[in-house]
Design an enzyme around this catalytic site. Structure first.
Site, PDB file in Angstrom:
ATOM      1  CE  LYS A  53      -6.304  -8.917   2.661  1.00 23.49           C
ATOM      2  NZ  LYS A  53      -6.485  -7.475   2.794  1.00 23.49           N
ATOM      3  CD  GLN A  97      -4.750  -4.983   4.891  1.00 26.47           C
ATOM      4  OE1 GLN A  97      -4.778  -5.572   3.818  1.00 26.47           O
ATOM      5  NE2 GLN A  97      -5.673  -5.171   5.818  1.00 26.47           N
ATOM      6  CG  ASP A 120      -8.408  -3.837  -1.977  1.00 29.54           C
ATOM      7  OD1 ASP A 120      -8.969  -4.841  -1.509  1.00 29.54           O
ATOM      8  OD2 ASP A 120      -7.459  -3.251  -1.438  1.00 29.54           O
TER       9      ASP A 120
HETATM   10  N1  GUN Z   1      -8.508  -3.586   5.457  1.00 30.19           N
HETATM   11  C1  GUN Z   1      -9.542  -4.338   5.887  1.00 30.19           C
HETATM   12  N2  GUN Z   1     -10.127  -4.984   4.853  1.00 30.19           N
HETATM   13  C2  GUN Z   1      -9.449  -4.617   3.746  1.00 30.19           C
HETATM   14  C3  GUN Z   1      -9.584  -4.952   2.365  1.00 30.19           C
HETATM   15  O1  GUN Z   1     -10.468  -5.719   1.939  1.00 30.19           O
HETATM   16  N3  GUN Z   1      -8.684  -4.360   1.523  1.00 30.19           N
HETATM   17  C4  GUN Z   1      -7.718  -3.508   1.972  1.00 30.19           C
HETATM   18  N4  GUN Z   1      -6.896  -2.969   1.065  1.00 30.19           N
HETATM   19  N5  GUN Z   1      -7.579  -3.179   3.243  1.00 30.19           N
HETATM   20  C5  GUN Z   1      -8.436  -3.735   4.121  1.00 30.19           C
END
Ligand code: GUN
Length: 304
Positions: A53, A97, A120
């Site tokens: 990311k 995350q 998110d």
């Molecule tokens: N863990 C797995 N997928 C995601 C996501 O799309 N956002 C976040 N913050 N954590 C994740």
């Protein structure tokens, strides 16, 4: 029949190029979009996702900031880090995350992120906005990516039966609300671990989305011929033949289902790259809102 393999990596690259162009335009006008990612603990899979990311952010010309906190961090310390980012004008998007260590309440953490920076789309305000179709919210990246792939592949959703396996806040619930909304007009069935006779439901799906994290859960006999199959699973399965010692597996028995389906997403290279692309798109959108509010304020002050 051999399914068309949906190339999420290529589609994701197209979106990232658009995001990079928009980022350059905003930066030239004085607002460089910025994303901050908070990683708590040292889960190896989360570390890989988080690095992908922040790298994608950097490549798109955005500010990227990674805040790594030990797994022993207290909830108050984590709140402190989020509060700092909420107040930071260089940061337009904040992502914590998931999953978080068990001593931290994920709901409380997700509510701490200011809704205007919640790229998110997990804050209850944004969940509600997405549910009622209010465009001021942010739609979570993975369901937004699946919607984009459906559009890109011109897969009809109107009146079609979509079956989603899984009921997560990250993927399944927001995807259900997007698909049943006016526009896509799909009929949606949401299934989960307590659903009786899962195969009876999946066999009725024109579009099947699987987001569970159980490799091989969906076998060919569970799929309607010609269906579009989206595999969101990403599980590390030990494999000594690979240098890393593992391979990433989706939830779908890919080779057998690809013989029967009309479309299928591979793992890796299907839904995953779209998630990152849509996260960047949300971050640019967050920055654009701040930029427009600021330039509007400046014009008003100047009496223009
Ligand atoms: N863990 C797995 N997928 C995601 C996501 O799309 N956002 C976040 N913050 N954590 C994740």
């Amino acid at each position: 029949m051999a399914a068309k393999i949906i190339d999420g990596a290529a589609c994701g690259r197209e979106i990232r190029a658009e995001v990079a162009a928009e980022t350059a335009r905003l930066a030239a006008e004085g607002t460089t979009p910025g994303l901050a990612v908070i990683l708590v603990g040292a889960d190896p899979a989360s570390e890989v996702y988080v690095r992908s990311k922040t790298r994608a952010c950097h490549e798109a010309g955005m500010h990227d900031r990674l805040i790594q906190l030990p797994g022993s961090v207290t909830q108050d310390e984590l709140f402190g880090a989020i509060d700092g980012l909420n107040a930071d004008p260089e940061i337009h998007g904040i992502l914590v995350q998931l999953p978080l260590p068990p001593h931290i309440h994920p709901k409380a953490v997700l509510e701490r992120v200011h809704p205007s920076k919640d790229v998110d789309g997990f804050h209850p305000l944004n969940v509600g906005r997405a549910f009622v179709g209010d465009p001021r919210g942010f739609v979570p990246a993975t369901p937004a990516g699946i919607m984009e792939l459906l559009r890109h592949e011109r897969i009809e959703t109107h009146g079609r039966h979509v079956v989603i396996v899984g009921r997560s806040l990250i993927v399944s619930k927001p995807l259900a609300s997007l698909l049943m909304a006016p526009g896509p007009n799909a009929t949606v069935t949401l299934t989960h671990r307590h659903t009786v006779d899962l195969a009876q439901h999946t066999r009725m799906a024109d579009i099947l989305v699987v987001a569970v994290g159980k490799p091989g859960l969906i076998t060919a006999d569970m799929v309607k011929p010609g269906a579009a199959v989206f595999d969101v699973g990403t599980t590390r399965v030990p494999d000594e033949k690979h240098a890393k010692g593992y391979v990433i597996k989706g939830d779908v028995d890919f080779d057998a289902v690809a013989e029967k389906a009309g479309w299928i997403t591979p793992v890796p290279g299907g839904v995953g790259p779209m998630t990152i692309a849509m996260l960047l798109r949300n971050t640019v959108e967050a920055a654009m809102r701040v930029h427009h509010a600021r330039t509007k304020g400046e014009r008003r002050r100047m009496g223009v």
